[in-house]
Design a protein around this motif. Structure first.
Motif, mmCIF file in Angstrom:
data_model
loop_
_atom_site.group_PDB
_atom_site.id
_atom_site.type_symbol
_atom_site.label_atom_id
_atom_site.label_comp_id
_atom_site.label_asym_id
_atom_site.label_seq_id
_atom_site.Cartn_x
_atom_site.Cartn_y
_atom_site.Cartn_z
ATOM 1 N N LEU A 13 -4.614 -7.314 -0.356
ATOM 2 C CA LEU A 13 -3.364 -8.084 -0.406
ATOM 3 C C LEU A 13 -2.545 -7.712 -1.642
ATOM 4 N N GLY A 14 -3.249 -7.472 -2.765
ATOM 5 C CA GLY A 14 -2.543 -7.095 -3.991
ATOM 6 C C GLY A 14 -1.861 -5.744 -3.847
ATOM 7 N N GLY A 15 -2.560 -4.774 -3.275
ATOM 8 C CA GLY A 15 -1.994 -3.431 -3.099
ATOM 9 C C GLY A 15 -0.806 -3.463 -2.147
ATOM 10 N N PHE A 53 -3.398 4.344 -0.661
ATOM 11 C CA PHE A 53 -4.667 4.874 -0.151
ATOM 12 C C PHE A 53 -5.673 3.733 -0.019
ATOM 13 N N ASP A 54 -6.399 3.699 1.088
ATOM 14 C CA ASP A 54 -7.528 2.757 1.166
ATOM 15 C C ASP A 54 -8.720 3.481 1.762
ATOM 16 N N LYS A 55 -9.881 3.235 1.209
ATOM 17 C CA LYS A 55 -11.092 3.920 1.680
ATOM 18 C C LYS A 55 -11.487 3.441 3.069
ATOM 19 N N GLY A 81 -8.020 -5.200 3.045
ATOM 20 C CA GLY A 81 -9.234 -5.399 2.250
ATOM 21 C C GLY A 81 -10.077 -6.518 2.826
ATOM 22 N N LYS A 82 -10.336 -7.524 1.998
ATOM 23 C CA LYS A 82 -11.221 -8.622 2.413
ATOM 24 C C LYS A 82 -10.628 -9.435 3.563
ATOM 25 N N ALA A 83 -9.327 -9.384 3.720
ATOM 26 C CA ALA A 83 -8.699 -10.083 4.847
ATOM 27 C C ALA A 83 -8.864 -9.212 6.101
ATOM 28 N N GLU A 143 -10.754 7.689 0.183
ATOM 29 C CA GLU A 143 -11.263 7.095 -1.054
ATOM 30 C C GLU A 143 -10.740 7.874 -2.252
ATOM 31 N N VAL A 144 -10.233 7.150 -3.213
ATOM 32 C CA VAL A 144 -9.799 7.787 -4.467
ATOM 33 C C VAL A 144 -10.992 7.772 -5.415
ATOM 34 N N THR A 145 -11.290 8.920 -6.004
ATOM 35 C CA THR A 145 -12.452 8.977 -6.902
ATOM 36 C C THR A 145 -12.061 9.154 -8.364
ATOM 37 N N SER A 148 -3.558 0.366 -9.501
ATOM 38 C CA SER A 148 -4.903 0.238 -8.929
ATOM 39 C C SER A 148 -5.120 -1.183 -8.420
ATOM 40 N N ASN A 149 -5.417 -1.268 -7.121
ATOM 41 C CA ASN A 149 -5.788 -2.552 -6.491
ATOM 42 C C ASN A 149 -7.316 -2.604 -6.326
ATOM 43 N N SER A 150 -7.985 -1.589 -6.869
ATOM 44 C CA SER A 150 -9.438 -1.589 -6.881
ATOM 45 C C SER A 150 -9.873 -2.551 -7.995
ATOM 46 N N GLY A 196 -4.369 -7.295 -7.963
ATOM 47 C CA GLY A 196 -5.466 -7.798 -7.128
ATOM 48 C C GLY A 196 -6.211 -8.927 -7.801
ATOM 49 N N GLY A 197 -7.250 -9.382 -7.112
ATOM 50 C CA GLY A 197 -7.975 -10.569 -7.531
ATOM 51 C C GLY A 197 -8.691 -10.453 -8.857
ATOM 52 N N SER A 198 -8.931 -9.234 -9.351
ATOM 53 C CA SER A 198 -9.604 -9.114 -10.648
ATOM 54 C C SER A 198 -8.602 -8.793 -11.755
ATOM 55 N N PRO A 207 -7.880 -14.439 -8.525
ATOM 56 C CA PRO A 207 -8.227 -14.224 -7.119
ATOM 57 C C PRO A 207 -7.656 -15.274 -6.162
ATOM 58 N N GLY A 208 -8.006 -15.073 -4.885
ATOM 59 C CA GLY A 208 -7.498 -15.939 -3.827
ATOM 60 C C GLY A 208 -6.246 -15.289 -3.270
ATOM 61 N N MET A 209 -5.924 -15.617 -2.030
ATOM 62 C CA MET A 209 -4.789 -14.944 -1.383
ATOM 63 C C MET A 209 -3.484 -15.047 -2.191
ATOM 64 N N PRO A 210 -3.050 -16.273 -2.547
ATOM 65 C CA PRO A 210 -1.740 -16.337 -3.204
ATOM 66 C C PRO A 210 -1.732 -15.631 -4.555
HETATM 67 C C1 FAD Z 1 -15.752 -14.250 2.463
HETATM 68 C C2 FAD Z 1 -14.485 -14.473 1.705
HETATM 69 C C3 FAD Z 1 -13.810 -15.676 1.828
HETATM 70 C C4 FAD Z 1 -12.637 -15.899 1.136
HETATM 71 N N1 FAD Z 1 -11.938 -17.050 1.351
HETATM 72 C C5 FAD Z 1 -10.715 -17.214 0.801
HETATM 73 C C6 FAD Z 1 -9.867 -18.274 1.214
HETATM 74 O O1 FAD Z 1 -10.200 -19.058 2.093
HETATM 75 N N2 FAD Z 1 -8.648 -18.390 0.628
HETATM 76 C C7 FAD Z 1 -8.204 -17.504 -0.309
HETATM 77 O O2 FAD Z 1 -7.075 -17.660 -0.801
HETATM 78 N N3 FAD Z 1 -8.977 -16.459 -0.699
HETATM 79 C C8 FAD Z 1 -10.201 -16.287 -0.154
HETATM 80 N N4 FAD Z 1 -10.968 -15.204 -0.462
HETATM 81 C C9 FAD Z 1 -10.518 -14.329 -1.564
HETATM 82 C C10 FAD Z 1 -9.418 -13.373 -1.133
HETATM 83 O O3 FAD Z 1 -9.783 -12.787 0.080
HETATM 84 C C11 FAD Z 1 -9.258 -12.297 -2.176
HETATM 85 O O4 FAD Z 1 -9.017 -12.882 -3.465
HETATM 86 C C12 FAD Z 1 -8.108 -11.353 -1.885
HETATM 87 O O5 FAD Z 1 -8.056 -10.998 -0.520
HETATM 88 C C13 FAD Z 1 -8.322 -10.122 -2.740
HETATM 89 O O6 FAD Z 1 -7.287 -9.230 -2.567
HETATM 90 P P1 FAD Z 1 -7.230 -7.915 -3.449
HETATM 91 O O7 FAD Z 1 -5.814 -7.499 -3.512
HETATM 92 O O8 FAD Z 1 -7.918 -8.127 -4.737
HETATM 93 O O9 FAD Z 1 -7.939 -6.798 -2.615
HETATM 94 P P2 FAD Z 1 -9.301 -6.572 -1.836
HETATM 95 O O10 FAD Z 1 -9.305 -7.424 -0.626
HETATM 96 O O11 FAD Z 1 -10.460 -6.601 -2.746
HETATM 97 O O12 FAD Z 1 -9.039 -5.095 -1.366
HETATM 98 C C14 FAD Z 1 -9.105 -3.984 -2.225
HETATM 99 C C15 FAD Z 1 -9.024 -2.771 -1.352
HETATM 100 O O13 FAD Z 1 -9.077 -1.627 -2.196
HETATM 101 C C16 FAD Z 1 -9.835 -0.643 -1.518
HETATM 102 N N5 FAD Z 1 -10.354 0.259 -2.542
HETATM 103 C C17 FAD Z 1 -11.048 -0.078 -3.651
HETATM 104 N N6 FAD Z 1 -11.337 1.006 -4.365
HETATM 105 C C18 FAD Z 1 -10.808 2.052 -3.712
HETATM 106 C C19 FAD Z 1 -10.776 3.455 -3.958
HETATM 107 N N7 FAD Z 1 -11.347 3.978 -5.049
HETATM 108 N N8 FAD Z 1 -10.142 4.252 -3.069
HETATM 109 C C20 FAD Z 1 -9.551 3.717 -1.955
HETATM 110 N N9 FAD Z 1 -9.574 2.411 -1.675
HETATM 111 C C21 FAD Z 1 -10.181 1.588 -2.548
HETATM 112 C C22 FAD Z 1 -10.908 -1.415 -0.797
HETATM 113 O O14 FAD Z 1 -11.377 -0.681 0.307
HETATM 114 C C23 FAD Z 1 -10.167 -2.656 -0.357
HETATM 115 O O15 FAD Z 1 -9.612 -2.506 0.928
HETATM 116 C C24 FAD Z 1 -12.129 -14.920 0.252
HETATM 117 C C25 FAD Z 1 -12.798 -13.696 0.133
HETATM 118 C C26 FAD Z 1 -13.950 -13.466 0.875
HETATM 119 C C27 FAD Z 1 -14.631 -12.127 0.779
#
Ligand code: FAD
Length: 512
Positions: A16-18, A35-37, A43-45, A256-258, A286-288, A477-479, A484-487
């Motif tokens: 979601l962040g990316g 890019f996404d691996k 991602g988690k969604a 995958e980006v390395t 970086s959204n990793s 992204g969440g870190s 973290p969390g969707m919003p």
């Molecule tokens: C089981 C579960 C339940 C959840 N429930 C809720 C909820 O109810 N409500 C809520 O708000 N949040 C919830 N969350 C948290 C929420 O899903 C996350 O905080 C949010 O989706 C994280 O988004 P992100 O941008 O950090 O990316 P992520 O979802 O972590 O995605 C990162 C992406 O980067 C890609 N990536 C990483 N490294 C590389 C690389 N080197 N090369 C290429 N691609 C790479 C990965 O493949 C991944 O697709 C939940 C999460 C989980 C797992």
């Protein structure tokens, strides 16, 4: 019209962040490649389908729709034209060990009256807690959200002399208290307290270790509501990916980006795919996971050392998810339910201090068929059960641990959750473990919610979106900030995009 510089921007990760970064940057005229691996974006969604059931695999509770609204508005679109969002009230149904249940309602006054029947003191306390939550949220809106922040010093401009109003804001953050202590100061009834504790589960952290400022999460939910996108949460990344496509973003899935390339001055200058192909960029987002970005994607050296040395970043909790296709719904459960543990302290101590799954866990249950019958065959339910667990430790072998823990979870649903005979209703089953989360999403130790928010003074702070260590590198992204969390992950992506654009083109002109 002021001329704007167009930069080539590479985004690692389509969570979601990316995606939010990609849309924001492309809407501001930049040339964006993502890019996404994995072979999907979001991602988690993610989504799991089988035997006529459809499960959101990750996030299910959508709050703060204003964040999505702002991202779509960047490209001149209305959220309502892109997603069909349905408001859910009750927001959660809470089941307790003593056989009682309590619905968390959006309206504070309605909730006060509900709690009065359980414990009059806690009813008054709930109102006061919500007043505090509102104030804390106002502080976050003013100082913390929508800009790249990495520390308390970034948050308050101490350059400007501290005035009384700012001092008041700092003090109302209750800088020496935790969420659990603050909740219990207002609300003596342990059931109501357990419900309010659980807002910290949105950030995968213990209420006993999280700073009191996180009590502000409660107000976000009463203020803007809890929403379900018809079709499932998965519709959110789908809508963003569609917008990104319309804005000209190039998306490479299964790549995958390395490595992040750096030029002689240490500036991020491109990315390298696992096959060795190089892509030159002016800027990299970086959204990793932020810790793994520094450990694995950047060359070992001063930048990575400075990042690690800034603060000991601890992973947030992980989790086990059971995806249960039921041939018959349970009528007594709501769309979102919490089946609470017998003892909050015991549960959080196991997960966050001892690093072991809780013996009697809280189960979060999502039963979306009541809102969206398309998730299951007629009369059935796509039941989603999430139990928070510790982040992965070296001795955790979830292949061995899952079958036993599945029984603990199903027993808990039957006893405290009243879902009698659940095993007989299961006609489809899938699962996700901390190891699965670790491998699928390339996170730190299987953490669901990025980095833990532990620490009374600094717990809420995550790495800033503009890397202070590597010029040209931005984090989303969440870190990363704001967490973290969707919003928050979406906001993080927007902040990273906005910060890049402001660094290149200066502040956006104010709209007339
Ligand atoms: C089981 C579960 C339940 C959840 N429930 C809720 C909820 O109810 N409500 C809520 O708000 N949040 C919830 N969350 C948290 C929420 O899903 C996350 O905080 C949010 O989706 C994280 O988004 P992100 O941008 O950090 O990316 P992520 O979802 O972590 O995605 C990162 C992406 O980067 C890609 N990536 C990483 N490294 C590389 C690389 N080197 N090369 C290429 N691609 C790479 C990965 O493949 C991944 O697709 C939940 C999460 C989980 C797992």
């Amino acid at each position: 019209m002021v001329s704007r510089t167009r930069k080539r921007i590479g985004i690692i990760g389509g969570g979601l962040g990316g995606l939010a970064s990609a849309c924001t940057l492309a809407a501001r005229g930049h040339d964006v490649t993502l890019f996404d691996k994995n072979d999907w974006v979001g991602g988690k969604a993610a989504v799991l389908e089988g035997k006529g059931f459809r499960f959101d695999m990750g996030p299910t509770i959508l709050t703060l729709p204003s964040v999505l609204r702002r991202i779509f508005a960047e490209a001149g679109h209305k959220l309502e034209d892109r997603l069909n969002l349905v408001r859910l009230d009750p927001q959660w149904r809470c089941f307790y060990q003593d056989g009682t249940f309590l619905d968390l309602m959006e309206n504070v006054q309605t909730m006060v009256e509900k709690i009065r029947g359980m414990d009059p003191k806690s009813a008054e306390g709930y109102q006061k807690f919500q007043d505090l939550s509102k104030r804390l949220n106002r502080i976050s809106q003013k100082f913390f959200f929508w800009k790249s922040i990495g520390s308390l010093w970034d948050m308050f401009s101490f350059k400007d002399s501290m005035n009384l109003s700012m001092l008041g804001d700092v003090m109302s953050m209750r800088p020496v208290s935790t969420v659990a202590a603050t909740v219990r100061k207002y609300v003596p009834d342990e059931r109501v307290a357990q419900m309010l504790d659980h807002f910290t589960q949105y950030v995968g952290s213990s209420p006993y270790g999280s700073p009191a400022v996180l009590c502000g999460i409660a107000h976000m939910q009463t203020d803007e509501g809890v929403w379900y996108p018809m079709g499932g949460t998965r519709e959110v990344p789908k809508a963003l990916a569609k917008l990104a496509g319309e804005l000209g973003v190039t998306i490479h899935c299964g790549v995958e980006v390395t490595r992040i390339e750096q030029d002689g001055a240490g500036r991020a200058s491109g990315v390298v795919e696992s096959g060795g192909t190089k892509h030159a960029f002016d800027i990299v987002v970086s959204n990793s996971d932020t810790v793994r970005t520094h450990r694995e994607l950047l060359a070992a050296g001063r930048a990575a050392e400075r990042f690690e040395g800034r603060r000991g970043y601890e992973p947030a909790c992980s989790g086990v998810v059971l995806y249960l296709g039921l041939n018959k719904r349970y009528d007594h459960i709501a769309h979102h339910d919490f089946v609470f543990s017998r003892d909050a302290e015991e549960e959080f101590d196991a997960i966050y201090n001892r690093g072991e799954p809780a013996p009697d866990p809280t189960c979060y249950v999502c039963a979306p068929a009541v809102t969206d019958p398309s998730v299951a065959p007629p009369g059935g339910e796509a039941l989603y059960v999430l139990v928070h667990t510790p982040y992965l430790r070296p001795h955790h072998n979830w292949n061995e641990m899952l079958p036993k823990y599945r029984e603990v979870i199903l027993n808990k649903l039957e006893t405290t959750g009243g879902m009698k005979g659940i095993r007989d209703r299961i006609v489809f089953e899938g699962s996700l473990t901390p190891q699965g989360i670790h491998d699928r999403y390339r996170v730190l130790n299987g953490a669901i919610y990025g980095l833990a928010s532990h620490g009374r003074l600094f717990g809420a702070f995550k790495p800033a979106n503009r890397s202070p260590d590597v010029p040209g590198l931005y984090l989303a992204g969440g870190s990363a900030h704001p967490g973290p969390g969707m919003p928050m992950a979406l906001m993080s992506g927007w902040i990273a995009g906005d910060t890049v654009d402001q660094d290149v083109n200066g502040p956006m002109p104010v709209q007339a």
